[in-house]
Design a protein around this motif. Structure first.
Motif, PDB file in Angstrom:
ATOM      1  N   GLU A  43       0.826  -1.203   0.000  1.00  0.00           N
ATOM      2  CA  GLU A  43       0.000   0.000   0.000  1.00  0.00           C
ATOM      3  C   GLU A  43       0.865   1.261   0.000  1.00  0.00           C
ATOM      4  O   GLU A  43       0.572   2.228  -0.713  1.00  0.00           O
ATOM      5  N   LEU A  44       1.938   1.256   0.773  1.00  0.00           N
ATOM      6  CA  LEU A  44       2.850   2.394   0.777  1.00  0.00           C
ATOM      7  C   LEU A  44       3.452   2.579  -0.612  1.00  0.00           C
ATOM      8  O   LEU A  44       3.586   3.706  -1.098  1.00  0.00           O
ATOM      9  N   ASN A  45       3.795   1.465  -1.255  1.00  0.00           N
ATOM     10  CA  ASN A  45       4.335   1.504  -2.611  1.00  0.00           C
ATOM     11  C   ASN A  45       3.319   2.114  -3.577  1.00  0.00           C
ATOM     12  O   ASN A  45       3.663   2.961  -4.406  1.00  0.00           O
ATOM     13  N   ASP A  46       2.052   1.713  -3.455  1.00  0.00           N
ATOM     14  CA  ASP A  46       1.017   2.172  -4.378  1.00  0.00           C
ATOM     15  C   ASP A  46       0.589   3.611  -4.108  1.00  0.00           C
ATOM     16  O   ASP A  46       0.279   4.359  -5.043  1.00  0.00           O
ATOM     17  N   GLU A  47       0.560   4.007  -2.844  1.00  0.00           N
ATOM     18  CA  GLU A  47      -0.006   5.303  -2.476  1.00  0.00           C
ATOM     19  C   GLU A  47       1.024   6.416  -2.329  1.00  0.00           C
ATOM     20  O   GLU A  47       0.682   7.592  -2.473  1.00  0.00           O
ATOM     21  N   ALA A  48       2.271   6.058  -2.014  1.00  0.00           N
ATOM     22  CA  ALA A  48       3.219   7.116  -1.659  1.00  0.00           C
ATOM     23  C   ALA A  48       4.546   7.063  -2.395  1.00  0.00           C
ATOM     24  O   ALA A  48       5.153   8.110  -2.655  1.00  0.00           O
ATOM     25  N   CYS A  49       5.040   5.876  -2.728  1.00  0.00           N
ATOM     26  CA  CYS A  49       6.373   5.774  -3.327  1.00  0.00           C
ATOM     27  C   CYS A  49       6.422   4.545  -4.228  1.00  0.00           C
ATOM     28  O   CYS A  49       6.548   3.414  -3.752  1.00  0.00           O
ATOM     29  N   ALA A  50       6.354   4.765  -5.540  1.00  0.00           N
ATOM     30  CA  ALA A  50       6.240   3.671  -6.498  1.00  0.00           C
ATOM     31  C   ALA A  50       7.492   2.795  -6.556  1.00  0.00           C
ATOM     32  O   ALA A  50       7.461   1.696  -7.126  1.00  0.00           O
ATOM     33  N   THR A  51       8.597   3.242  -5.987  1.00  0.00           N
ATOM     34  CA  THR A  51       9.835   2.453  -6.006  1.00  0.00           C
ATOM     35  C   THR A  51      10.111   1.790  -4.654  1.00  0.00           C
ATOM     36  O   THR A  51      11.182   1.200  -4.473  1.00  0.00           O
ATOM     37  N   TYR A  52       9.158   1.875  -3.725  1.00  0.00           N
ATOM     38  CA  TYR A  52       9.448   1.445  -2.366  1.00  0.00           C
ATOM     39  C   TYR A  52       9.828  -0.037  -2.285  1.00  0.00           C
ATOM     40  O   TYR A  52      10.822  -0.406  -1.635  1.00  0.00           O
ATOM     41  N   LYS A  53       9.081  -0.902  -2.943  1.00  0.00           N
ATOM     42  CA  LYS A  53       9.391  -2.331  -2.861  1.00  0.00           C
ATOM     43  C   LYS A  53      10.718  -2.640  -3.546  1.00  0.00           C
ATOM     44  O   LYS A  53      11.464  -3.535  -3.111  1.00  0.00           O
ATOM     45  N   ASN A  54      11.035  -1.909  -4.598  1.00  0.00           N
ATOM     46  CA  ASN A  54      12.336  -2.094  -5.238  1.00  0.00           C
ATOM     47  C   ASN A  54      13.470  -1.647  -4.312  1.00  0.00           C
ATOM     48  O   ASN A  54      14.545  -2.270  -4.279  1.00  0.00           O
ATOM     49  N   LEU A  55      13.226  -0.589  -3.547  1.00  0.00           N
ATOM     50  CA  LEU A  55      14.227  -0.139  -2.577  1.00  0.00           C
ATOM     51  C   LEU A  55      14.437  -1.188  -1.492  1.00  0.00           C
ATOM     52  O   LEU A  55      15.577  -1.461  -1.074  1.00  0.00           O
ATOM     53  N   LEU A  56      13.373  -1.820  -1.046  1.00  0.00           N
ATOM     54  CA  LEU A  56      13.467  -2.806   0.025  1.00  0.00           C
ATOM     55  C   LEU A  56      14.290  -4.030  -0.382  1.00  0.00           C
ATOM     56  O   LEU A  56      15.030  -4.590   0.434  1.00  0.00           O
ATOM     57  N   VAL A  57      14.151  -4.449  -1.644  1.00  0.00           N
ATOM     58  CA  VAL A  57      14.848  -5.663  -2.097  1.00  0.00           C
ATOM     59  C   VAL A  57      16.169  -5.346  -2.787  1.00  0.00           C
ATOM     60  O   VAL A  57      16.860  -6.255  -3.257  1.00  0.00           O
ATOM     61  N   GLY A  58      16.526  -4.050  -2.878  1.00  0.00           N
ATOM     62  CA  GLY A  58      17.814  -3.679  -3.445  1.00  0.00           C
ATOM     63  C   GLY A  58      17.834  -3.497  -4.943  1.00  0.00           C
ATOM     64  O   GLY A  58      18.911  -3.320  -5.523  1.00  0.00           O
ATOM     65  N   ARG A  59      16.675  -3.536  -5.599  1.00  0.00           N
ATOM     66  CA  ARG A  59      16.664  -3.315  -7.046  1.00  0.00           C
ATOM     67  C   ARG A  59      16.925  -1.853  -7.388  1.00  0.00           C
ATOM     68  O   ARG A  59      17.345  -1.527  -8.503  1.00  0.00           O
ATOM     69  N   SER A  60      16.623  -0.976  -6.458  1.00  0.00           N
ATOM     70  CA  SER A  60      16.902   0.444  -6.629  1.00  0.00           C
ATOM     71  C   SER A  60      17.675   0.926  -5.412  1.00  0.00           C
ATOM     72  O   SER A  60      17.388   0.527  -4.278  1.00  0.00           O
ATOM     73  N   LEU A  61      18.690   1.762  -5.656  1.00  0.00           N
ATOM     74  CA  LEU A  61      19.516   2.299  -4.569  1.00  0.00           C
ATOM     75  C   LEU A  61      19.438   3.823  -4.503  1.00  0.00           C
ATOM     76  O   LEU A  61      20.225   4.450  -3.805  1.00  0.00           O
TER      77      LEU A  61
END
Length: 297
Positions: A43-61
């Motif tokens: 939900e945080l990814n969808d509502e506030a930060c579209a890259t959040y899940k990628n940040l969590l798993v290291g796909r985005s730094l």
């Protein structure tokens, strides 16, 4: 900033966001949040930060930009302190909305100096709507006793809404004056909400709204007032019955308010009262105020 330092900062930021998110999940049962909010990672990814899940798993730094951090803080309904903690963790400057402690006391002192040289009734108001002083013209205009018997109610909400204080009864003496008082109340509540929108999740902000509700819970128009709406940019005049010191009679007068700030923030401010009609001009002159004819509308 080298890569290691940047990655460390990102990990600290994500850890802090997760701590806030998990805390909000635990609070859902208290009924503090909108029914749709579940404060999940998705939900945080969808509502506030579209890259959040990628940040969590290291796909985005890449550390989210400042506006994205503010959006995350808003989604998590963080207080001013929580929002600034996220900004600092991300390497951005915090947002100072209000002051406290010694800085507030110094600002009140500056406002006191300004108020003391004004030739009009005036009071000092903080961001929490507390009245931190008023001058002698103010006391006489609104009919407060010399003993300052109402000092324990030194809040602008009490000043206008408490039926045990002289201002409310003298401001609602007939239908026309009541309608002006109500319009001013609605505009005042909306202005408060607009001016302090960045603090709306702070405890002090909720206490102020609760104070409004304490006095207006039975009023049908309170719900409309609490909804953020358009604010009339024109000057609102108010009516009040005030006692003439020359003959002791109560006279209806019209006045308006202007705000003077003495620092870089909106508060504390000096709230100044000016005459609008001829009757008010005469009353103000009795108070020793230097009234210019240009104040008459």
């Amino acid at each position: 900033m080298d890569v290691h330092t940047k990655n460390t900062r990102l990990q600290q930021l994500l850890y802090m966001i997760e701590q806030f998110r998990i805390a909000r999940q635990r609070e859902i049962s208290l009924g503090k949040y909108m029914p749709w909010k579940r404060f999940t990672q998705q939900e945080l990814n969808d509502e506030a930060c579209a890259t959040y899940k990628n940040l969590l798993v290291g796909r985005s730094l890449r550390i989210p930009d400042r506006n994205r951090i503010l959006t995350i803080a808003d989604y998590l309904e963080l207080s001013s302190d929580g929002r600034n903690d996220l900004l600092l963790a991300a390497g951005y400057l915090p947002i100072q909305t209000e002051i406290s402690g010694n800085a507030l006391e110094q600002a009140i002192g500056q406002a006191q100096h300004t108020m003391n040289v004004l030739p009009y009734p005036a009071m000092i108001v903080t961001h929490t709507e507390d009245i931190k002083g008023y001058n002698e013209s103010f006391r006489r205009l609104f009919g407060f006793p010399e003993s300052h018997a109402y000092d324990h109610l030194m809040n602008r909400i009490d000043l206008h809404f408490n039926p045990d204080l002289p201002v409310y009864l003298r401001s609602t003496f007939d239908r026309s004056s009541f309608e002006k008082w109500k319009t001013h109340a609605v505009q005042g509540i909306r202005l408060f909400k607009n001016n302090h929108i960045l603090s709306r999740y702070d405890d002090w902000y909720q206490r102020v709204l609760n104070r409004f509700e304490h006095y207006l819970a039975e009023e049908q128009w309170l719900e409309d007032a609490l909804v953020t709406g358009d604010i009339d940019n024109g000057e609102l005049t108010q009516s009040i019955l005030t006692r003439s010191e020359s003959n002791g009679e109560f006279i209806p007068i019209q006045y308006k308010q202007v705000s003077i700030t003495t620092g870089s923030l909106m508060t504390p401010k000096v709230q100044v009262f000016l005459p609008v009609d001829d009757a008010a001009r005469r009353i103000f002159e009795e108070l020793g105020c230097h009234v210019l004819s240009t104040n008459i509308k």
